[in-house]
Motif scaffolding. Structure first.
Motif, short mmCIF file in Angstrom:
data_model
loop_
_atom_site.label_atom_id
_atom_site.label_comp_id
_atom_site.label_asym_id
_atom_site.label_seq_id
_atom_site.Cartn_x
_atom_site.Cartn_y
_atom_site.Cartn_z
N ALA A 28 0.84 -1.19 0.00
CA ALA A 28 0.00 0.00 0.00
C ALA A 28 0.88 1.24 0.00
N TYR A 29 0.49 2.23 -0.80
CA TYR A 29 1.21 3.50 -0.81
C TYR A 29 0.28 4.56 -1.37
N MET A 30 0.76 5.77 -1.47
CA MET A 30 -0.11 6.88 -1.84
C MET A 30 -0.05 7.12 -3.35
N ALA A 31 -1.20 7.33 -3.96
CA ALA A 31 -1.27 7.64 -5.38
C ALA A 31 -2.14 8.87 -5.58
N PHE A 32 -1.58 9.86 -6.27
CA PHE A 32 -2.33 11.05 -6.64
C PHE A 32 -2.75 10.89 -8.10
N ASN A 33 -3.97 11.29 -8.43
CA ASN A 33 -4.48 11.04 -9.77
C ASN A 33 -5.16 12.29 -10.31
N GLY A 34 -5.05 12.47 -11.63
CA GLY A 34 -5.74 13.57 -12.28
C GLY A 34 -4.82 14.71 -12.65
N GLN A 35 -5.35 15.63 -13.45
CA GLN A 35 -4.58 16.79 -13.87
C GLN A 35 -4.17 17.61 -12.65
N GLY A 36 -2.91 18.02 -12.66
CA GLY A 36 -2.39 18.81 -11.55
C GLY A 36 -1.83 17.99 -10.42
N SER A 37 -1.84 16.67 -10.54
CA SER A 37 -1.37 15.83 -9.43
C SER A 37 0.14 15.86 -9.27
N PRO A 149 15.26 1.01 0.77
CA PRO A 149 15.87 1.99 -0.14
C PRO A 149 15.63 3.41 0.34
N LEU A 150 16.34 4.34 -0.29
CA LEU A 150 15.99 5.74 -0.08
C LEU A 150 14.54 5.93 -0.48
N PRO A 151 13.83 6.86 0.17
CA PRO A 151 12.43 7.11 -0.23
C PRO A 151 12.34 7.38 -1.73
N LEU A 152 11.47 6.63 -2.40
CA LEU A 152 11.35 6.69 -3.85
C LEU A 152 9.96 7.15 -4.24
N PHE A 153 9.90 8.05 -5.20
CA PHE A 153 8.64 8.58 -5.71
C PHE A 153 8.67 8.52 -7.23
N ALA A 154 7.50 8.45 -7.86
CA ALA A 154 7.46 8.27 -9.32
C ALA A 154 6.40 9.14 -9.97
N LEU A 155 6.79 9.68 -11.10
CA LEU A 155 5.92 10.52 -11.91
C LEU A 155 5.99 10.01 -13.35
N GLY A 160 2.01 2.59 -19.67
CA GLY A 160 2.19 1.26 -20.20
C GLY A 160 2.96 0.31 -19.31
N THR A 161 4.14 0.70 -18.88
CA THR A 161 4.99 -0.25 -18.16
C THR A 161 4.43 -0.64 -16.80
N GLY A 162 3.71 0.30 -16.15
CA GLY A 162 3.21 0.04 -14.81
C GLY A 162 4.30 -0.01 -13.77
N SER A 163 5.53 0.40 -14.12
CA SER A 163 6.65 0.30 -13.18
C SER A 163 6.42 1.13 -11.93
N GLU A 164 5.60 2.19 -12.07
CA GLU A 164 5.29 3.02 -10.89
C GLU A 164 4.50 2.25 -9.84
N ALA A 165 3.96 1.08 -10.21
CA ALA A 165 3.12 0.31 -9.29
C ALA A 165 3.69 -1.05 -8.95
N THR A 166 4.86 -1.40 -9.51
CA THR A 166 5.38 -2.75 -9.31
C THR A 166 6.55 -2.77 -8.33
N ILE A 167 6.86 -3.99 -7.89
CA ILE A 167 7.97 -4.20 -6.95
C ILE A 167 9.23 -4.64 -7.69
N LEU A 188 8.95 -0.79 -4.01
CA LEU A 188 7.73 -0.08 -4.39
C LEU A 188 7.85 1.40 -4.03
N PRO A 189 7.52 2.31 -4.96
CA PRO A 189 7.57 3.74 -4.62
C PRO A 189 6.67 4.09 -3.44
N LYS A 190 7.08 5.11 -2.71
CA LYS A 190 6.28 5.57 -1.57
C LYS A 190 5.01 6.28 -2.02
N ALA A 191 5.10 6.97 -3.15
CA ALA A 191 3.93 7.68 -3.69
C ALA A 191 4.17 7.96 -5.16
N VAL A 192 3.08 8.06 -5.91
CA VAL A 192 3.16 8.34 -7.34
C VAL A 192 2.09 9.37 -7.70
#
Length: 410
Positions: A28-37, A149-155, A160-167, A188-192
């Motif tokens: 489980a981690y945080m995901a922001f969605n939509g324009q401006g996220s 790991p160091l705290p990791l975040f993804a944008l 397509g790859t889904g790497s922002e959501a995979t381990i 897994l990223p801490k938030a995307v």
């Protein structure tokens, strides 16, 4: 008889390797969605007390000003940013080492990936190696990231790859061209942030290839032997969303609603991979990337219809479910017919998106080697049915260009 024993050996291996995956804590981690996220994610990073971020991206995204959209917000929030823009498609260990050097030089206490799967995978390895001996090659395999790991975040800037959501991450060895697989829930990223604003300028060809990559993930997880109610729910939803919205995003790149829905579908499919893994399509596509540099999403799209036809009987029920889901089949069709209609719909979607039916680079002389490597890789996945080398060669020969195919027959 040989196929029976191969299947028995594969199922025994899968039962053994599934144990740590079943025991994994809930992801489980945080995901922001939509324009401006993008801005929401950056402010979230600042609220974590992070002072200096290594931004991992590529030169085109820096030149287009995409990276600056995040960096500007971070700097406004008092977070310093060090940019590593050396990521290229199919990132190598040398790229990871270059990012690690910058991280150490500037004492970065977090990593932000901005880009497609290549940038995100490279960032995962930088963040993991930074706290685990700084030798990324020693992390290849399963569950080798001992220290967080160091705290990791993804944008993500592709869908397509889904790497922002995979381990997992895939890093290439430039000498052997081998794709090295690294998987650990700590990666897994801490938030995307899934920000449609960053996707509006994506070229149509990249939209098509990355979208079909996400569809491959959704289908392969849905028919996987490891599928669960959770992963099946993600894969099922992703298939529907991609069929509904990918053609819109392809034909009208500034359709923000379509872009957002395809991004969310890729994210769902990535979440499904964590539980259900991938399958025979990826086993072949990885070899095409290794031998010819074929972009991964394109390779998946090219291979998928024929691989699904090969698995049509073994995966008949789930494929039939998907046929009814996207309304190319209905309750009057039996499962065999419904499954066939779904496979035809996948092939038709390829055509509608300008995906070719042949791979011009493929050479008949390479097929035996490619098939041997693909069969070996496929045996490690929870696939409904194993490929033999002859079966894999038949699939590959269906991708030969007319010129190469004629030369092979001469």
């Amino acid at each position: 008889m040989i196929k029976f024993f191969r299947t028995l050996l594969q199922r025994s291996y899968l039962a053994l390797i599934a144990i740590p995956f079943k025991l994994m804590p809930s992801l489980a981690y945080m995901a922001f969605n939509g324009q401006g996220s993008t801005a929401q994610l950056c402010r979230h990073i600042a609220r974590q007390g992070i002072k200096r971020v290594l931004v991992v991206s590529d030169k085109p995204l820096v030149a287009l000003g995409i990276v600056a959209r995040a960096v500007d917000v971070l700097q406004e929030e008092g977070v310093s940013c060090i940019i590593y823009d050396g990521t290229l498609p199919d990132p190598t260990f040398a790229m990871v080492d270059a990012g690690l050097a910058l991280q150490a030089q500037h004492s970065c206490d977090a990593v932000l990936a901005i880009g497609g799967g290549s940038s995100i995978d490279c960032a995962k390895m930088i963040a993991s190696a930074a706290s685990n001996g700084r030798d990324a090659k020693k992390l290849v395999g399963y569950f080798k990231v001992k220290t967080a790991p160091l705290p990791l975040f993804a944008l993500p800037t592709t869908s397509g790859t889904g790497s922002e959501a995979t381990i997992a991450a895939v890093i290439s060895d430039p000498q052997s061209h081998e794709k090295c697989f690294i998987a650990d829930p700590k990666m897994l990223p801490k938030a995307v942030a899934l920000d449609a604003d960053l996707l509006l300028g994506m070229p149509a060809a990249i939209t098509a290839a990355t979208g079909m990559d996400a569809l491959t993930h959704a289908i392969e997880t849905y028919i996987s032997l490891w599928g669960s109610d959770t992963s099946n729910g993600y894969g099922y939803a992703a298939v529907k969303m991609i069929f509904d919205y990918l053609p819109r995003a392809y034909h009208k790149g500034d359709d923000a609603v379509a872009r957002e829905q395809v991004a969310l579908a890729a994210y769902y499919a990535g979440m499904a991979i964590n539980e259900a893994s991938v399958g025979n399509v990826h086993a072949i596509a990885h070899q095409l990337g290794r031998h010819y540099g074929t972009p991964h999403g394109l390779a998946n799209a090219l291979v998928m219809p024929e691989v699904l036809r090969f698995m049509a009987v073994a995966a008949q029920q789930p494929l039939a479910n998907l046929g009814r889901l996207i309304a190319v089949a209905d309750s009057r069709d039996d499962d065999r017919v419904a499954a066939g209609k779904f496979i035809d719909a996948v092939a038709d979607l390829n055509r509608r998106l300008g995906i070719p039916e042949q791979l011009d680079a493929l050479r008949d002389a390479d097929i035996a080697t490619i098939a041997a490597d693909a069969v070996k890789e496929g045996s490690l996945y929870p696939v409904p049915i194993l490929m033999s080398r002859n079966e894999c060669q038949t699939i590959l020969r269906s991708l030969l260009s007319s010129t190469e195919g004629a030369a092979a027959l001469a």
